[in-house]
Design a protein around this motif. Structure first.
Motif, mmCIF file in Angstrom:
data_model
loop_
_atom_site.group_PDB
_atom_site.id
_atom_site.type_symbol
_atom_site.label_atom_id
_atom_site.label_comp_id
_atom_site.label_asym_id
_atom_site.label_seq_id
_atom_site.Cartn_x
_atom_site.Cartn_y
_atom_site.Cartn_z
ATOM 1 N N LEU A 5 0.822 -1.203 0.000
ATOM 2 C CA LEU A 5 0.000 0.000 0.000
ATOM 3 C C LEU A 5 0.859 1.257 0.000
ATOM 4 O O LEU A 5 1.906 1.299 0.635
ATOM 5 C CB LEU A 5 -0.911 0.016 1.228
ATOM 6 N N SER A 6 0.390 2.276 -0.718
ATOM 7 C CA SER A 6 1.077 3.563 -0.677
ATOM 8 C C SER A 6 0.051 4.639 -0.364
ATOM 9 O O SER A 6 -1.094 4.586 -0.809
ATOM 10 C CB SER A 6 1.785 3.855 -1.999
ATOM 11 N N LEU A 17 -3.329 3.607 -2.331
ATOM 12 C CA LEU A 17 -3.295 2.730 -3.502
ATOM 13 C C LEU A 17 -2.687 1.394 -3.131
ATOM 14 O O LEU A 17 -1.835 1.317 -2.248
ATOM 15 C CB LEU A 17 -2.439 3.357 -4.609
ATOM 16 N N CYS A 18 -3.098 0.342 -3.832
ATOM 17 C CA CYS A 18 -2.511 -0.987 -3.652
ATOM 18 C C CYS A 18 -1.646 -1.296 -4.869
ATOM 19 O O CYS A 18 -2.139 -1.271 -6.001
ATOM 20 C CB CYS A 18 -3.608 -2.038 -3.492
ATOM 21 N N TRP A 35 -5.855 4.687 6.153
ATOM 22 C CA TRP A 35 -5.250 3.424 6.576
ATOM 23 C C TRP A 35 -6.305 2.405 6.988
ATOM 24 O O TRP A 35 -6.131 1.212 6.803
ATOM 25 C CB TRP A 35 -4.244 3.643 7.699
ATOM 26 N N ARG A 36 -7.434 2.867 7.538
ATOM 27 C CA ARG A 36 -8.522 1.933 7.856
ATOM 28 C C ARG A 36 -9.073 1.310 6.578
ATOM 29 O O ARG A 36 -9.349 0.104 6.537
ATOM 30 C CB ARG A 36 -9.644 2.643 8.623
ATOM 31 N N ALA A 37 -9.218 2.102 5.528
ATOM 32 C CA ALA A 37 -9.668 1.559 4.236
ATOM 33 C C ALA A 37 -8.638 0.561 3.705
ATOM 34 O O ALA A 37 -8.996 -0.501 3.179
ATOM 35 C CB ALA A 37 -9.880 2.683 3.230
#
Length: 64
Positions: A5-6, A17-18, A35-37
């Protein structure tokens, strides 16, 4: 550990983004919500990955 993740934050909000899922992203109003998402995405799509969970723990520790 692979960082999948970024996170990119501006004054308008945070985009997460992944790197492994080119079509997945989330836009949230603040860093913790982003960050929860990311954590929710990790749990559903990349079980065993802990990058977002670790980031959330760090945020919560800093707020205390």
């Amino acid at each position: 550990m692979t960082y999948r993740l970024s996170l990119d934050c501006t004054s308008n909000g945070c985009l997460i983004l992944c790197g492994d899922c080119p079509t997945w992203f989330a836009f949230r109003s603040d860093r913790e919500a982003a960050w929860r998402a990311g954590r929710d995405h990790e749990l559903r799509v990349h079980p065993g990955s802990t990058q977002a969970t670790a980031a959330l723990h760090l945020i919560k520790r800093r707020c205390k």
